[in-house]
Design a protein around this motif. Sequence first.
Motif, PDB file in Angstrom:
ATOM      1  N   GLU A   1       7.667  13.828   5.936  1.00 16.19           N
ATOM      2  CA  GLU A   1       6.484  14.315   5.279  1.00 16.19           C
ATOM      3  C   GLU A   1       6.262  13.634   3.519  1.00 16.19           C
ATOM      4  O   GLU A   1       6.868  13.789   3.492  1.00 16.19           O
ATOM      5  CB  GLU A   1       5.184  15.611   5.518  1.00 16.19           C
ATOM      6  CG  GLU A   1       5.662  16.106   7.351  1.00 16.19           C
ATOM      7  CD  GLU A   1       4.734  14.655   8.205  1.00 16.19           C
ATOM      8  OE1 GLU A   1       3.805  14.406   7.385  1.00 16.19           O
ATOM      9  OE2 GLU A   1       4.404  15.146   8.870  1.00 16.19           O
ATOM     10  N   LEU A   2       4.865  13.240   3.527  1.00 14.78           N
ATOM     11  CA  LEU A   2       5.111  13.317   1.693  1.00 14.78           C
ATOM     12  C   LEU A   2       4.450  14.326   1.223  1.00 14.78           C
ATOM     13  O   LEU A   2       3.849  15.186   1.194  1.00 14.78           O
ATOM     14  CB  LEU A   2       3.934  12.006   1.632  1.00 14.78           C
ATOM     15  CG  LEU A   2       3.912  11.349   0.414  1.00 14.78           C
ATOM     16  CD1 LEU A   2       4.811  10.419  -0.813  1.00 14.78           C
ATOM     17  CD2 LEU A   2       2.523  10.333   0.070  1.00 14.78           C
TER      18      LEU A   2
ATOM     19  N   PHE B   1       9.938  12.637  -0.638  1.00 14.31           N
ATOM     20  CA  PHE B   1       9.041  13.014   0.632  1.00 14.31           C
ATOM     21  C   PHE B   1       9.990  14.706   1.015  1.00 14.31           C
ATOM     22  O   PHE B   1      10.913  14.686   0.715  1.00 14.31           O
ATOM     23  CB  PHE B   1      10.206  11.871   1.856  1.00 14.31           C
ATOM     24  CG  PHE B   1       8.733  11.041   2.472  1.00 14.31           C
ATOM     25  CD1 PHE B   1       7.996  10.478   2.379  1.00 14.31           C
ATOM     26  CD2 PHE B   1       9.783  10.091   0.946  1.00 14.31           C
ATOM     27  CE1 PHE B   1       7.466   9.349   2.811  1.00 14.31           C
ATOM     28  CE2 PHE B   1       9.187   8.821   0.866  1.00 14.31           C
ATOM     29  CZ  PHE B   1       8.015   8.592   2.253  1.00 14.31           C
TER      30      PHE B   1
ATOM     31  N   GLU C   1       2.502  -0.237  -6.182  1.00 17.87           N
ATOM     32  CA  GLU C   1       1.795   0.118  -5.002  1.00 17.87           C
ATOM     33  C   GLU C   1       0.759  -0.624  -5.385  1.00 17.87           C
ATOM     34  O   GLU C   1       0.113  -0.624  -6.535  1.00 17.87           O
ATOM     35  CB  GLU C   1       2.088   1.622  -5.306  1.00 17.87           C
ATOM     36  CG  GLU C   1       0.125   2.142  -4.726  1.00 17.87           C
ATOM     37  CD  GLU C   1      -0.508   3.823  -4.971  1.00 17.87           C
ATOM     38  OE1 GLU C   1      -1.167   3.717  -4.211  1.00 17.87           O
ATOM     39  OE2 GLU C   1      -0.098   4.045  -6.022  1.00 17.87           O
TER      40      GLU C   1
ATOM     41  N   ALA D   1      10.491   7.976   4.982  1.00 17.44           N
ATOM     42  CA  ALA D   1       9.754   8.762   5.756  1.00 17.44           C
ATOM     43  C   ALA D   1      10.663   8.839   7.365  1.00 17.44           C
ATOM     44  O   ALA D   1      11.724  10.090   7.209  1.00 17.44           O
ATOM     45  CB  ALA D   1       8.421   8.279   5.813  1.00 17.44           C
TER      46      ALA D   1
ATOM     47  N   ARG E   1       0.965  -0.603   0.257  1.00 16.29           N
ATOM     48  CA  ARG E   1      -0.098   0.091   0.162  1.00 16.29           C
ATOM     49  C   ARG E   1       1.013   1.132   0.090  1.00 16.29           C
ATOM     50  O   ARG E   1       2.317   1.510   0.249  1.00 16.29           O
ATOM     51  CB  ARG E   1      -1.193  -0.161   1.456  1.00 16.29           C
ATOM     52  CG  ARG E   1      -0.215   0.078   2.007  1.00 16.29           C
ATOM     53  CD  ARG E   1      -1.292   0.106   3.979  1.00 16.29           C
ATOM     54  NE  ARG E   1      -0.558   0.461   5.111  1.00 16.29           N
ATOM     55  CZ  ARG E   1       0.434  -0.417   5.552  1.00 16.29           C
ATOM     56  NH1 ARG E   1       0.164  -1.565   4.818  1.00 16.29           N
ATOM     57  NH2 ARG E   1       0.718   0.293   6.604  1.00 16.29           N
TER      58      ARG E   1
ATOM     59  N   SER F   1       3.395  12.308  -4.791  1.00 16.63           N
ATOM     60  CA  SER F   1       3.276  11.033  -5.124  1.00 16.63           C
ATOM     61  C   SER F   1       2.792  11.013  -6.819  1.00 16.63           C
ATOM     62  O   SER F   1       2.021  11.095  -7.224  1.00 16.63           O
ATOM     63  CB  SER F   1       2.790  10.002  -4.526  1.00 16.63           C
ATOM     64  OG  SER F   1       1.118  10.040  -4.139  1.00 16.63           O
TER      65      SER F   1
ATOM     66  N   LEU G   1       7.114   8.229  -4.593  1.00 13.52           N
ATOM     67  CA  LEU G   1       8.012   9.126  -3.353  1.00 13.52           C
ATOM     68  C   LEU G   1       8.154  10.266  -3.424  1.00 13.52           C
ATOM     69  O   LEU G   1       9.407  10.119  -3.328  1.00 13.52           O
ATOM     70  CB  LEU G   1       6.962   8.149  -2.201  1.00 13.52           C
ATOM     71  CG  LEU G   1       6.418   6.877  -1.954  1.00 13.52           C
ATOM     72  CD1 LEU G   1       6.365   5.642  -1.187  1.00 13.52           C
ATOM     73  CD2 LEU G   1       5.011   7.260  -2.490  1.00 13.52           C
TER      74      LEU G   1
ATOM     75  N   LYS H   1       1.672   3.822   1.699  1.00 12.68           N
ATOM     76  CA  LYS H   1       1.564   4.154   2.911  1.00 12.68           C
ATOM     77  C   LYS H   1       2.735   2.517   3.643  1.00 12.68           C
ATOM     78  O   LYS H   1       2.300   2.682   4.575  1.00 12.68           O
ATOM     79  CB  LYS H   1       1.091   4.179   4.321  1.00 12.68           C
ATOM     80  CG  LYS H   1       1.032   6.356   3.802  1.00 12.68           C
ATOM     81  CD  LYS H   1       0.114   6.949   5.293  1.00 12.68           C
ATOM     82  CE  LYS H   1       0.001   8.233   3.972  1.00 12.68           C
ATOM     83  NZ  LYS H   1      -0.418   9.539   5.540  1.00 12.68           N
TER      84      LYS H   1
ATOM     85  N   TYR I   1       7.671   2.789   2.750  1.00 10.79           N
ATOM     86  CA  TYR I   1       6.766   4.708   2.832  1.00 10.79           C
ATOM     87  C   TYR I   1       7.845   4.742   4.266  1.00 10.79           C
ATOM     88  O   TYR I   1       8.043   5.818   4.478  1.00 10.79           O
ATOM     89  CB  TYR I   1       5.815   4.636   2.716  1.00 10.79           C
ATOM     90  CG  TYR I   1       4.862   5.780   2.884  1.00 10.79           C
ATOM     91  CD1 TYR I   1       4.653   6.745   2.317  1.00 10.79           C
ATOM     92  CD2 TYR I   1       5.049   6.133   4.860  1.00 10.79           C
ATOM     93  CE1 TYR I   1       4.120   7.896   2.434  1.00 10.79           C
ATOM     94  CE2 TYR I   1       4.135   7.582   4.713  1.00 10.79           C
ATOM     95  CZ  TYR I   1       3.921   8.320   4.124  1.00 10.79           C
ATOM     96  OH  TYR I   1       3.201   9.636   4.772  1.00 10.79           O
ATOM     97  N   GLU I   2       7.420   3.716   5.330  1.00  9.05           N
ATOM     98  CA  GLU I   2       7.972   3.751   6.691  1.00  9.05           C
ATOM     99  C   GLU I   2       9.191   4.650   6.772  1.00  9.05           C
ATOM    100  O   GLU I   2       9.565   5.059   7.199  1.00  9.05           O
ATOM    101  CB  GLU I   2       6.935   2.891   7.347  1.00  9.05           C
ATOM    102  CG  GLU I   2       6.008   3.425   7.430  1.00  9.05           C
ATOM    103  CD  GLU I   2       5.155   4.000   7.914  1.00  9.05           C
ATOM    104  OE1 GLU I   2       5.603   4.537   8.598  1.00  9.05           O
ATOM    105  OE2 GLU I   2       3.747   4.641   7.480  1.00  9.05           O
TER     106      GLU I   2
END
Length: 277
Positions: free
Chosen positions: A104-105, A99, A86, A69, A59, A108, A97, A61, A65-66
Amino acid sequence: MRASLIQIAVDQDEPVDSRRARVAALVRQERGAADLVVLPELWPMGAFAYESFAAESERLKGPTYEAMAAAARDAEVWLHAGSIVEAAGGALYNTSLVFSPEGELAASYRKIHRFGFDKGEAVMMAAGEEPVTVALPLLPAPLTLGVATCYDLRFPELFRRLVDAGAGVFVVPAGWPARRRAHWTLLAQARAVENQAYMLACGTAGTHAGVEQAGHSIVVDPWGEVLAEAGPDEEILRVTLDPAKVLTTRDQFPALKDRVLGLDRPERGPGAGPERG
């Protein structure tokens, strides 16, 4: 603006979780050395590892992503984290992506032009619909990034759209094959020259899914001069960009002002005079 392009070697024998941790560490190492860090396309599993796309999809996030970020926040950099597969709404997308230094995103982008013709990405993934730009409020001058991905490089109309949206720097993560390396270099320079913009094109190294990667990430200035180019192996390119050079190039050689095709023109009203033949 200081930029670092991290040309990741993708080896399918390296577990994806291990590569995420390794790449996050590489991003953190750029703290104090870069304002912007760029990673390649689909580096978690490899751009040609089609059989892994569904299994390694995330997904938006998700774990990549984690990890990215947190890396952007720790390094205090703008981070173009390359792209992921994705999973959204029953479809797969090749999604980039971006950041902020706060983790913060900021944006995308779902890749619009999918490679493979009648196989691979072209049939396994859905297409994005809209170009994406990202405004970087850097000092002494802000910059706007135009975001594209790999095969997008072959479609100049996308880059015109990005220029019209204010882009002065293009960021193109890729998983480009070695057998078409000459096209990679040529197209990166062409998109920079014709749009009078910086080009930051970051590819992968190594071999995955039996496809040798081109490497040779490249940075081109608005006049078409190559500022830095990597070799075939994992490497970090570090360059300094002058935001003013975009404006001075476009002012001193104002070719963009002579564009005719593909532009919205106001309707000619009464008294406007005859059309030129």
